[in-house]
Design a protein around this motif. Structure first.
Motif, PDB file in Angstrom:
ATOM      1  N   ALA A   1      -7.161   0.625  10.425  1.00 17.45           N
ATOM      2  CA  ALA A   1      -8.382   0.226  11.822  1.00 17.45           C
ATOM      3  C   ALA A   1      -8.271  -0.999  11.719  1.00 17.45           C
ATOM      4  CB  ALA A   1      -9.305   1.141  11.679  1.00 17.45           C
ATOM      5  N   THR A   2      -8.223  -1.095  11.082  1.00 21.06           N
ATOM      6  CA  THR A   2      -8.547  -3.358  10.765  1.00 21.06           C
ATOM      7  C   THR A   2      -7.298  -3.988  11.841  1.00 21.06           C
ATOM      8  OG1 THR A   2      -9.941  -3.355   8.876  1.00 21.06           O
ATOM      9  CG2 THR A   2      -8.674  -5.509   9.602  1.00 21.06           C
TER      10      THR A   2
ATOM     11  N   THR B   1     -13.732  -3.611   2.984  1.00 21.27           N
ATOM     12  CA  THR B   1     -12.877  -2.644   2.780  1.00 21.27           C
ATOM     13  C   THR B   1     -12.813  -2.994   1.532  1.00 21.27           C
ATOM     14  OG1 THR B   1     -11.136  -2.546   4.760  1.00 21.27           O
ATOM     15  CG2 THR B   1     -10.699  -2.797   2.382  1.00 21.27           C
ATOM     16  N   LEU B   2     -13.488  -4.426   1.119  1.00 22.12           N
ATOM     17  CA  LEU B   2     -13.801  -5.261  -0.247  1.00 22.12           C
ATOM     18  C   LEU B   2     -14.748  -4.354  -1.184  1.00 22.12           C
ATOM     19  CD1 LEU B   2     -12.473  -7.864  -1.712  1.00 22.12           C
ATOM     20  CD2 LEU B   2     -14.425  -8.906  -0.776  1.00 22.12           C
TER      21      LEU B   2
ATOM     22  N   VAL C   1      -8.193   6.238  -0.371  1.00 23.38           N
ATOM     23  CA  VAL C   1      -7.333   7.041   1.414  1.00 23.38           C
ATOM     24  C   VAL C   1      -7.989   6.337   1.739  1.00 23.38           C
ATOM     25  CG1 VAL C   1      -7.423   9.424   2.799  1.00 23.38           C
ATOM     26  CG2 VAL C   1      -6.572   9.016  -0.028  1.00 23.38           C
ATOM     27  N   VAL C   2      -9.544   6.536   1.386  1.00 17.52           N
ATOM     28  CA  VAL C   2     -10.652   5.105   2.655  1.00 17.52           C
ATOM     29  C   VAL C   2     -10.663   4.251   3.394  1.00 17.52           C
ATOM     30  CG1 VAL C   2     -13.201   4.768   3.008  1.00 17.52           C
ATOM     31  CG2 VAL C   2     -12.713   6.844   1.953  1.00 17.52           C
ATOM     32  N   ILE C   3      -9.398   3.471   1.520  1.00 21.53           N
ATOM     33  CA  ILE C   3      -9.568   2.237   1.919  1.00 21.53           C
ATOM     34  C   ILE C   3      -8.196   1.991   2.725  1.00 21.53           C
ATOM     35  CG2 ILE C   3      -8.152   0.417   0.982  1.00 21.53           C
ATOM     36  CD1 ILE C   3      -9.944   0.220  -1.483  1.00 21.53           C
ATOM     37  N   PHE C   4      -7.649   2.860   2.808  1.00 19.76           N
ATOM     38  CA  PHE C   4      -6.495   2.919   3.841  1.00 19.76           C
ATOM     39  C   PHE C   4      -6.540   3.078   4.677  1.00 19.76           C
ATOM     40  CE2 PHE C   4      -2.192   5.222   5.920  1.00 19.76           C
ATOM     41  CZ  PHE C   4      -1.487   4.445   5.464  1.00 19.76           C
TER      42      PHE C   4
ATOM     43  N   LEU D   1       0.617  -1.403   0.167  1.00 17.37           N
ATOM     44  CA  LEU D   1       0.213   0.298  -0.483  1.00 17.37           C
ATOM     45  C   LEU D   1       0.727   1.807  -0.207  1.00 17.37           C
ATOM     46  CD1 LEU D   1      -2.276  -0.433   2.744  1.00 17.37           C
ATOM     47  CD2 LEU D   1      -3.094  -0.488   0.113  1.00 17.37           C
ATOM     48  N   TYR D   2       1.698   0.884   0.404  1.00 17.29           N
ATOM     49  CA  TYR D   2       2.650   2.684   0.870  1.00 17.29           C
ATOM     50  C   TYR D   2       3.358   2.675  -0.340  1.00 17.29           C
ATOM     51  CZ  TYR D   2       2.195   2.890   5.914  1.00 17.29           C
ATOM     52  OH  TYR D   2       1.632   3.404   7.491  1.00 17.29           O
ATOM     53  N   ILE D   3       3.875   1.721  -1.341  1.00 17.18           N
ATOM     54  CA  ILE D   3       4.471   1.500  -2.507  1.00 17.18           C
ATOM     55  C   ILE D   3       3.409   2.748  -3.610  1.00 17.18           C
ATOM     56  CG2 ILE D   3       5.664   0.242  -4.500  1.00 17.18           C
ATOM     57  CD1 ILE D   3       6.623  -1.084  -2.560  1.00 17.18           C
TER      58      ILE D   3
END
Length: 430
Positions: A143-144, A207-208, A135-138, A110-112
């Motif tokens: 949180a997860t 998230t999915l 951004v919402v996914i991140f 995710l960071y890359i």
């Protein structure tokens, strides 16, 4: 995105024709990841990380569901059931190590993926919604991951939960009631463990769902590319399958080799040894730190050490959440008409010699003790982080003189020769 030259799905036989009329799933797949989805021909391996992130999410869901079958969300036995999974469940050790290390690899991917988006300005129109959903996914993944870190109920799990949930107490007036409501008491215990387990199980499926919206939003304008130029002609694109399925498959193979090395040969390298000690509310660890992927934001939280109008703790909480929330503003903070950092010389310098070193310092400081020189370094890096996004990016986008852009993606790949761009055959050599 609808391209006039995109291949149309044609059912091969009577059954697929009937299925296409009643439930057009094959057509959906064909148009989403098949030959019916033309993609810019110049995508680099940095574009593999979106697929890798999706693979990581599915892997975490599958391993997590199996682990949940053997886990008990009770403070009296949670640590014991974790050890039971490791020692008595068939292949339980592999599942647990795959799930734990999978979280670290998920964040690495995710960071890359995020920093690729920042360098190539993937947040610019017409792809703002793709970025916002990303951004919402991140945030959902963060949180997860935090709630999952609590579940083994080791020392770092308990004290990490206590520190992070204690942050809500910094909010004036309503902070403590929110903290008690969230934890289910005045300290993490059975109620908190049950709530965190429920949310940790639920949020990956949420998230999915957002990932599906993310992919849907991507298919409306089409994929971005390293030049930042929109598709102009058929020669600018190639079908997603077989070209990029093969490329993504190669990237997935490399990823799985690295992942397997960690799972089978050094499974505890990315964890914390204190988490193999059962939680004890009466024994505080010498150094309370989150998992490595939270280090930058933990460093920002600890960077505020003195009260100014508001308590330092509240400043830290506000800064930590704002450091991610300001990403929502990037489509409007960066007003440059050029997307790709390859053609923005000033932007490129500040990205590689400003933002990247800043994040590296925050990573180091987040895992270091709250003492000098780490506190001062985290304060300097935090200050630059916010200045970079809120001051430097808007100024650069207004005054920067970009380098000349190629006419098309094809020209960027094949050069400016007219025959090469048009796909004409060169004259035979005499």
């Amino acid at each position: 995105m609808s391209f006039p030259w995109a291949k149309e799905y044609k059912p091969a036989n009577g059954f697929t024709q009937w299925l296409d009329e009643k439930l057009p799933v094959p057509r959906l797949v064909y148009n989403a990841v098949g030959a019916g989805y033309p993609v810019p021909r110049n995508l680099s391996y940095f574009w593999n990380f979106g697929v890798l992130a999706g693979f990581c999410l599915v892997m975490q869901i599958v391993t997590g569901v199996v682990l949940a079958m053997h886990y008990a969300a009770n403070a009296e036995v949670a640590f014991a059931t974790t050890e039971h999974i490791m020692r008595n469940v068939n292949w339980g050790w592999a599942l647990r190590y795959a799930h734990a290390n999978g979280a670290s690899f998920f964040f690495l991917v995710l960071y890359i993926h995020i920093f690729r988006g920042l360098f190539y300005s993937s947040y610019k129109a017409p792809r703002e919604m793709i970025w916002l959903l990303g951004v919402v996914i991140f945030l959902l993944v963060m949180a997860t991951a935090f709630m999952g870190y609590v579940l083994p109920w080791g020392q770092m799990s308990f004290w990490g939960a206590k520190v992070i949930t204690g942050l809500f107490g910094a909010i004036p007036l309503i902070g403590e009631p929110i903290q008690v409501w969230l934890v289910g008491g005045f300290a993490p215990d059975n109620a908190a463990l049950n709530r965190f387990f429920s949310l940790h199980f639920l949020l990956p499926f949420v998230t999915l769902g957002v990932v599906i919206l993310h992919i849907w939003a991507l298919h409306i304008p089409g994929s971005s590319n390293p030049t930042g130029i929109e598709v102009k002609q058929e020669s600018d694109t190639i079908p997603f399958h077989p070209y990029y399925t093969a490329k993504d498959g190669f990237g997935l193979g490399v990823f799985l080799i690295l992942f397997s090395i960690f799972v089978f040969f050094m499974p505890n390298m990315l964890g914390h040894p204190d988490n193999y000690v059962e939680a004890n509310p009466l024994s505080t660890p010498a150094l309370i730190v989150p998992e490595w992927y939270f280090y930058p934001f933990y460093a920002i939280l600890r960077a505020f050490t003195f009260d100014f109008i508001l308590p330092a703790k509240l400043w830290g909480v506000l800064a930590m959440f704002s450091s991610i929330l300001l990403w929502f503003l990037l489509p409007w903070l960066d007003r440059s008409p050029v997307r790709s950092g390859h053609y923005r010389p000033t932007f490129r310098k500040f990205f590689w010699f400003g933002l990247i070193p800043c994040m590296a310092v925050l990573f180091v400081c987040g895992g270091a003790p709250a003492e000098e020189p780490w506190v001062m370094l985290s304060q300097l890096a935090t200050a630059y982080y916010f200045i970079h996004f809120l001051v430097i990016i808007p100024i650069i986008s207004s005054i920067e003189k970009p380098e000349p852009l190629p006419y098309s993606i094809t020209e960027a790949v094949l050069g400016s020769d007219k025959k090469a761009v048009l796909g004409e055959n060169p004259a035979p050599a005499e």
